[in-house]
Design a protein around this motif. Structure first.
Motif, short mmCIF file in Angstrom:
data_model
loop_
_atom_site.label_atom_id
_atom_site.label_comp_id
_atom_site.label_asym_id
_atom_site.label_seq_id
_atom_site.Cartn_x
_atom_site.Cartn_y
_atom_site.Cartn_z
N ASN A 98 0.83 -1.21 0.00
CA ASN A 98 0.00 0.00 0.00
C ASN A 98 0.86 1.25 0.00
OD1 ASN A 98 -2.45 -1.31 0.00
ND2 ASN A 98 -2.76 -1.13 2.20
N ARG A 99 1.87 1.27 0.83
CA ARG A 99 2.75 2.43 0.90
C ARG A 99 3.52 2.61 -0.41
NH1 ARG A 99 3.51 0.29 5.90
NH2 ARG A 99 5.63 -0.37 5.45
N GLU A 100 3.90 1.52 -1.06
CA GLU A 100 4.61 1.61 -2.34
C GLU A 100 3.73 2.22 -3.43
OE1 GLU A 100 6.32 -2.14 -3.50
OE2 GLU A 100 7.34 -2.35 -1.56
N VAL A 101 2.47 1.74 -3.55
CA VAL A 101 1.61 2.30 -4.59
C VAL A 101 1.22 3.73 -4.27
CG1 VAL A 101 0.76 0.06 -5.41
CG2 VAL A 101 -0.56 1.32 -3.69
N PHE A 102 1.12 4.06 -2.99
CA PHE A 102 0.83 5.44 -2.62
C PHE A 102 1.99 6.35 -3.00
CE2 PHE A 102 0.90 9.06 0.27
CZ PHE A 102 -0.33 9.61 -0.02
N ARG A 103 3.19 5.92 -2.69
CA ARG A 103 4.39 6.70 -3.01
C ARG A 103 4.53 6.94 -4.51
NH1 ARG A 103 8.00 3.46 -1.03
NH2 ARG A 103 7.52 4.06 1.08
N ALA A 104 4.05 6.01 -5.33
CA ALA A 104 4.15 6.13 -6.78
C ALA A 104 3.14 7.13 -7.36
CB ALA A 104 3.95 4.76 -7.43
N GLN A 105 2.18 7.58 -6.58
CA GLN A 105 1.17 8.52 -7.05
C GLN A 105 1.76 9.92 -7.23
OE1 GLN A 105 -2.80 8.23 -6.94
NE2 GLN A 105 -1.90 6.39 -7.82
N ASP A 106 1.22 10.66 -8.18
CA ASP A 106 1.56 12.07 -8.36
C ASP A 106 0.93 12.84 -7.19
OD1 ASP A 106 1.66 14.77 -9.00
OD2 ASP A 106 0.78 14.54 -10.99
N PRO A 107 1.72 13.45 -6.30
CA PRO A 107 1.14 14.09 -5.12
C PRO A 107 0.21 15.26 -5.45
CG PRO A 107 3.50 14.53 -5.27
CD PRO A 107 3.17 13.54 -6.34
N HIS A 108 0.28 15.78 -6.68
CA HIS A 108 -0.60 16.88 -7.09
C HIS A 108 -1.86 16.38 -7.78
CE1 HIS A 108 2.54 19.60 -5.91
NE2 HIS A 108 3.39 18.95 -6.67
N ASN A 109 -1.95 15.06 -7.99
CA ASN A 109 -3.09 14.49 -8.69
C ASN A 109 -3.37 13.08 -8.17
OD1 ASN A 109 -5.17 14.53 -10.61
ND2 ASN A 109 -3.89 13.51 -12.12
N LEU A 110 -3.52 12.95 -6.86
CA LEU A 110 -3.75 11.64 -6.25
C LEU A 110 -5.07 11.05 -6.74
CD1 LEU A 110 -2.77 12.37 -2.53
CD2 LEU A 110 -1.43 11.09 -4.22
N ASP A 111 -5.08 9.76 -7.03
CA ASP A 111 -6.30 9.04 -7.42
C ASP A 111 -7.02 8.62 -6.14
OD1 ASP A 111 -8.29 7.73 -8.76
OD2 ASP A 111 -7.01 6.10 -9.50
N LEU A 112 -7.52 9.61 -5.42
CA LEU A 112 -8.13 9.39 -4.10
C LEU A 112 -9.47 8.68 -4.21
CD1 LEU A 112 -7.44 12.93 -2.63
CD2 LEU A 112 -6.42 10.78 -1.81
N VAL A 113 -9.67 7.72 -3.33
CA VAL A 113 -10.99 7.09 -3.17
C VAL A 113 -11.53 7.38 -1.78
CG1 VAL A 113 -10.66 5.30 -4.89
CG2 VAL A 113 -9.98 4.85 -2.53
N GLY A 114 -10.70 7.88 -0.90
CA GLY A 114 -11.14 8.25 0.44
C GLY A 114 -10.08 9.02 1.18
N ILE A 115 -10.54 9.88 2.07
CA ILE A 115 -9.64 10.58 3.00
C ILE A 115 -10.41 10.78 4.31
CG2 ILE A 115 -8.26 11.79 1.27
CD1 ILE A 115 -9.83 14.33 1.85
N VAL A 116 -9.65 10.94 5.36
CA VAL A 116 -10.22 11.36 6.63
C VAL A 116 -9.45 12.58 7.08
CG1 VAL A 116 -8.80 9.76 8.02
CG2 VAL A 116 -10.93 10.67 8.98
N LEU A 117 -10.19 13.55 7.61
CA LEU A 117 -9.62 14.81 8.08
C LEU A 117 -9.99 15.00 9.54
CD1 LEU A 117 -11.08 16.94 5.17
CD2 LEU A 117 -8.70 16.23 5.34
N ARG A 118 -9.06 15.54 10.32
CA ARG A 118 -9.37 15.89 11.70
C ARG A 118 -8.65 17.20 12.01
NH1 ARG A 118 -7.05 15.11 17.16
NH2 ARG A 118 -8.79 15.32 18.61
N GLY A 119 -9.37 18.08 12.65
CA GLY A 119 -8.80 19.36 13.06
C GLY A 119 -9.89 20.23 13.63
N SER A 120 -9.61 21.52 13.68
CA SER A 120 -10.62 22.44 14.21
C SER A 120 -11.87 22.35 13.34
CB SER A 120 -10.09 23.88 14.22
OG SER A 120 -10.06 24.40 12.91
N LYS A 121 -13.02 22.55 13.97
CA LYS A 121 -14.28 22.46 13.25
C LYS A 121 -14.28 23.39 12.04
CE LYS A 121 -17.22 21.20 17.12
NZ LYS A 121 -18.35 21.58 17.96
#
Length: 135
Positions: A98-121
């Motif tokens: 998983n980390r290898e395929v993530f590292r191979a992604q273009d950081p400016h154009n990630l093929d995201l299928v999900g994210i989680v965010l946490r911080g101030s409301k």
């Protein structure tokens, strides 16, 4: 009640099993990245002890790839705790891959299928603006 907010965003073109898989993996990630969200263990009336879960509500949103990429960009700009899941991770079978395929992604154009965010409301609300709660 809480100074922070946790929001999951999953891509709206995934199969149901993929959506659940993504949220499950991201939930473990946010628990690890923010251990202070964890509540106390549960104990039933017979005294059986169970594990603990997050003591803070978590909301699940859905969006298209552009919506996820926008939330990701804003999350980085606002220095939120952020964990991504990219499409190629569905084809791997273990964490290192998983980390290898993530590292191979273009950081400016990630093929995201999900994210989680946490911080101030306020900061999380900026990142999820325009997205709908998962149906």
């Amino acid at each position: 009640m809480f100074d922070t907010k946790i929001a999951f965003i999953v891509r709206n073109d995934l199969a149901a099993w993929q959506r659940m898989n993504v949220v499950a993996f991201l939930a473990t990630g946010i628990a690890s990245a923010a251990p202070d969200i964890m509540g106390q263990p549960y104990i039933d009336a017979n005294g059986h002890r169970y594990g603990n879960m997050a003591g803070q509500p978590m909301l699940v949103f859905e969006g298209d790839l552009a919506g996820l990429q926008k939330a990701h960009r804003i999350g980085l700009e606002r220095e939120l705790t952020l964990l991504p899941y990219v499409f190629p991770m569905f084809s791997t079978g273990f964490d290192e891959a998983n980390r290898e395929v993530f590292r191979a992604q273009d950081p400016h154009n990630l093929d995201l299928v999900g994210i989680v965010l946490r911080g101030s409301k306020k900061a999380v609300d900026k990142a999820i603006k325009g997205l709908s709660l998962h149906a």
